[in-house]
Write a protein that holds these residues in place. Structure first.
Motif, PDB file in Angstrom:
ATOM      1  N   VAL A 178       0.829  -1.214   0.000  1.00 30.59           N
ATOM      2  CA  VAL A 178       0.000   0.000   0.000  1.00 30.59           C
ATOM      3  C   VAL A 178       0.869   1.273   0.000  1.00 30.59           C
ATOM      4  N   PRO A 179       1.886   1.381   0.855  1.00 34.76           N
ATOM      5  CA  PRO A 179       2.778   2.546   0.712  1.00 34.76           C
ATOM      6  C   PRO A 179       3.494   2.531  -0.639  1.00 34.76           C
ATOM      7  N   GLY A 180       3.908   1.343  -1.076  1.00 41.71           N
ATOM      8  CA  GLY A 180       4.644   1.233  -2.337  1.00 41.71           C
ATOM      9  C   GLY A 180       3.841   1.777  -3.510  1.00 41.71           C
ATOM     10  N   LEU A 181       2.559   1.461  -3.529  1.00 43.40           N
ATOM     11  CA  LEU A 181       1.713   1.949  -4.629  1.00 43.40           C
ATOM     12  C   LEU A 181       1.589   3.464  -4.605  1.00 43.40           C
ATOM     13  N   GLN A 182       1.862   4.056  -3.448  1.00 42.22           N
ATOM     14  CA  GLN A 182       1.843   5.521  -3.337  1.00 42.22           C
ATOM     15  C   GLN A 182       3.182   6.137  -3.707  1.00 42.22           C
ATOM     16  N   GLY A 183       4.130   5.292  -4.054  1.00 37.82           N
ATOM     17  CA  GLY A 183       5.474   5.813  -4.343  1.00 37.82           C
ATOM     18  C   GLY A 183       6.272   6.028  -3.071  1.00 37.82           C
ATOM     19  N   ILE A 199      -3.975   2.003   6.644  1.00 41.13           N
ATOM     20  CA  ILE A 199      -2.678   1.862   7.299  1.00 41.13           C
ATOM     21  C   ILE A 199      -2.142   3.245   7.604  1.00 41.13           C
ATOM     22  N   ILE A 200      -1.371   3.309   8.665  1.00 45.35           N
ATOM     23  CA  ILE A 200      -0.715   4.556   9.062  1.00 45.35           C
ATOM     24  C   ILE A 200       0.779   4.346   8.814  1.00 45.35           C
ATOM     25  N   VAL A 201       1.384   5.289   8.131  1.00 38.09           N
ATOM     26  CA  VAL A 201       2.828   5.185   7.889  1.00 38.09           C
ATOM     27  C   VAL A 201       3.473   6.435   8.488  1.00 38.09           C
ATOM     28  N   ILE A 202       4.467   6.225   9.331  1.00 33.13           N
ATOM     29  CA  ILE A 202       5.141   7.355   9.983  1.00 33.13           C
ATOM     30  C   ILE A 202       6.643   7.231   9.751  1.00 33.13           C
ATOM     31  N   GLY A 203       7.235   8.298   9.245  1.00 35.08           N
ATOM     32  CA  GLY A 203       8.681   8.273   9.018  1.00 35.08           C
ATOM     33  C   GLY A 203       9.054   9.188   7.865  1.00 35.08           C
ATOM     34  N   ASP A 204      10.338   9.501   7.787  1.00 35.56           N
ATOM     35  CA  ASP A 204      10.802  10.446   6.760  1.00 35.56           C
ATOM     36  C   ASP A 204      10.526   9.972   5.334  1.00 35.56           C
ATOM     37  N   VAL A 205      10.404   8.663   5.128  1.00 36.57           N
ATOM     38  CA  VAL A 205      10.147   8.167   3.762  1.00 36.57           C
ATOM     39  C   VAL A 205       8.808   8.683   3.213  1.00 36.57           C
ATOM     40  N   VAL A 206       7.895   9.050   4.107  1.00 37.76           N
ATOM     41  CA  VAL A 206       6.585   9.545   3.644  1.00 37.76           C
ATOM     42  C   VAL A 206       6.763  10.820   2.809  1.00 37.76           C
ATOM     43  N   ALA A 207       7.815  11.572   3.113  1.00 36.33           N
ATOM     44  CA  ALA A 207       8.064  12.816   2.376  1.00 36.33           C
ATOM     45  C   ALA A 207       8.458  12.547   0.921  1.00 36.33           C
ATOM     46  N   LEU A 208       8.726  11.300   0.575  1.00 35.00           N
ATOM     47  CA  LEU A 208       9.050  10.964  -0.813  1.00 35.00           C
ATOM     48  C   LEU A 208       7.788  10.815  -1.663  1.00 35.00           C
ATOM     49  N   HIS A 209       6.636  10.870  -1.039  1.00 36.56           N
ATOM     50  CA  HIS A 209       5.381  10.781  -1.807  1.00 36.56           C
ATOM     51  C   HIS A 209       5.349  11.919  -2.825  1.00 36.56           C
ATOM     52  N   PRO A 210       4.968  11.624  -4.075  1.00 38.86           N
ATOM     53  CA  PRO A 210       5.016  12.668  -5.118  1.00 38.86           C
ATOM     54  C   PRO A 210       4.175  13.906  -4.808  1.00 38.86           C
ATOM     55  N   GLN A 211       3.160  13.761  -3.953  1.00 35.97           N
ATOM     56  CA  GLN A 211       2.349  14.956  -3.619  1.00 35.97           C
ATOM     57  C   GLN A 211       2.727  15.575  -2.264  1.00 35.97           C
ATOM     58  N   GLN A 265       3.198  19.442  -2.019  1.00 37.34           N
ATOM     59  CA  GLN A 265       1.947  20.222  -1.986  1.00 37.34           C
ATOM     60  C   GLN A 265       1.315  20.163  -0.595  1.00 37.34           C
ATOM     61  N   ALA A 266       1.373  18.985   0.016  1.00 38.69           N
ATOM     62  CA  ALA A 266       0.725  18.816   1.320  1.00 38.69           C
ATOM     63  C   ALA A 266       1.482  19.528   2.427  1.00 38.69           C
ATOM     64  N   GLU A 267       2.809  19.523   2.327  1.00 36.97           N
ATOM     65  CA  GLU A 267       3.651  20.114   3.376  1.00 36.97           C
ATOM     66  C   GLU A 267       4.757  20.954   2.722  1.00 36.97           C
ATOM     67  N   PRO A 268       4.421  22.144   2.219  1.00 36.05           N
ATOM     68  CA  PRO A 268       5.404  22.923   1.457  1.00 36.05           C
ATOM     69  C   PRO A 268       6.673  23.278   2.235  1.00 36.05           C
ATOM     70  N   ASN A 269       6.585  23.337   3.560  1.00 31.50           N
ATOM     71  CA  ASN A 269       7.762  23.769   4.328  1.00 31.50           C
ATOM     72  C   ASN A 269       8.657  22.639   4.802  1.00 31.50           C
ATOM     73  N   TYR A 270       8.281  21.426   4.434  1.00 32.03           N
ATOM     74  CA  TYR A 270       9.051  20.300   4.965  1.00 32.03           C
ATOM     75  C   TYR A 270      10.407  20.168   4.271  1.00 32.03           C
ATOM     76  N   VAL A 271      11.466  20.090   5.071  1.00 32.85           N
ATOM     77  CA  VAL A 271      12.801  19.820   4.523  1.00 32.85           C
ATOM     78  C   VAL A 271      13.360  18.649   5.307  1.00 32.85           C
ATOM     79  N   ALA A 272      13.631  17.572   4.617  1.00 34.51           N
ATOM     80  CA  ALA A 272      14.119  16.377   5.307  1.00 34.51           C
ATOM     81  C   ALA A 272      15.632  16.352   5.314  1.00 34.51           C
TER      82      ALA A 272
END
Ligand SMILES: C[S@@+](CC[C@H](N)C(=O)[O-])C[C@H]1O[C@@H](n2cnc3c(N)ncnc32)[C@H](O)[C@@H]1O
Length: 267
Positions: A127-132, A231-243, A246-253
């Motif tokens: 499920v996370p994989g399909l989201q990129g 499912i809930i996914v928590i972690g820096d990898v979530v910031a790799l989602h292509p969108q 847009q969802a979190e413009p100020n995020y810098v990992a």
């Protein structure tokens, strides 16, 4: 003379919902089944692949309304196998990831019934994989934890807190009802800005995705009216989602090995 019935059970993982994510072995088992006992998370599209003429039995279970207690399912498996032959026990995702597959296998073994295993694509990775969103990414994390949000006693697993103390990606199944409490655990550990997402009904036409951070995810999920199964996914990898941008413009990992942001992926 009629052929003798040879009892047999195949424990099959149906994947996260999209029928095209079934394995070829799973498809073959569905084509050869005399009976299919299936769970709530198995989609209608997957059931459409069952051999016409096979008996379909819904033993679906959802958190608060158990259609059949586990013990009944164990007995049904044995009885159907003895009376009809080949029973496919069809479960969402993989049968051995929070699927109680082993219990069913052990019960059948007590009656000398052969059980074959057909692993499925577990929602925790697919499920996370399909989201990129990869559950691991070089330079970002070194492990991922798959944790249940709901233990037998109804409380949150202590493993959520242990996962929150690590740099691992946490993939939490059956946790939607405890989303706020889970976010509180992360917040208490100083991780309110960690990227987080919820995916409901991943890989199906009803899929919903909510992106955010620990401190705002619950509110966004409520606004999107997203609920179980998710499912809930928590972690820096979530910031790799292509969108994610847009969802979190100020995020810098910042990863251990340098800066890793979703700008690395062009969409
Ligand atoms: C009883 S567990 C079974 C997990 C399954 N054996 C697997 O490997 O995916 C059910 C939980 O899996 C998660 N789940 C399963 N399929 C899902 C999907 N398509 N989208 C989102 N979450 C899913 C949800 O957290 C749900 O509450």
């Amino acid at each position: 003379m009629t052929n003798p019935i040879i009892p047999k059970i195949t424990l099959v993982g149906a994947g996260p919902g999209d029928p095209e994510l079934l394995t070829i072995k799973a498809w073959k088992a569905l084509q050869q089944a005399d009976v299919v006992l299936y769970d709530a998370l198995v989609s209608d599209d997957v059931l459409d692949m069952v051999r016409p003429g096979a008996i379909l039995v819904d033993v679906g279970k959802r958190a608060s309304k158990h259609t059949h207690p586990q013990e009944d399912i164990n007995w049904m498996l044995v009885e159907y196998a003895m009376n009809h032959g080949h029973v496919v026990r069809l479960k969402g995702g993989d049968p051995f990831v929070f699927g109680r597959g082993y219990e069913e296998m052990a019960h059948a073994a007590m009656f000398g019934i052969k059980v074959d295993i057909v692993p499925g694509l577990s929602s925790c990775i697919a499920v996370p994989g399909l989201q990129g969103v990869p559950v691991t990414c070089r330079g970002i994390n070194e492990s991922f934890w798959v944790v249940t949000g709901t233990t037998r006693s109804g409380s949150i697993s202590k493993d959520v807190e242990l996962a929150a103390q690590s740099s691992a990606t946490a993939v939490i199944l059956m946790g939607m009802r405890k989303l706020g409490d889970i976010m509180d655990i992360y917040t208490a550990l100083g991780k309110k800005d960690t990227p987080a997402m919820v995916v409901q009904n991943g890989s199906t036409p009803e899929e919903k995705v909510v992106l955010g951070r620990v401190h705002n995810l619950s509110e966004r999920v409520a606004m999107a009216d997203a609920s179980s199964p998710g499912i809930i996914v928590i972690g820096d990898v979530v910031a790799l989602h292509p969108q994610y941008k847009q969802a979190e413009p100020n995020y810098v990992a910042l990863s251990k090995k340098g800066k890793v942001t979703n700008e690395h992926i062009s969409v």
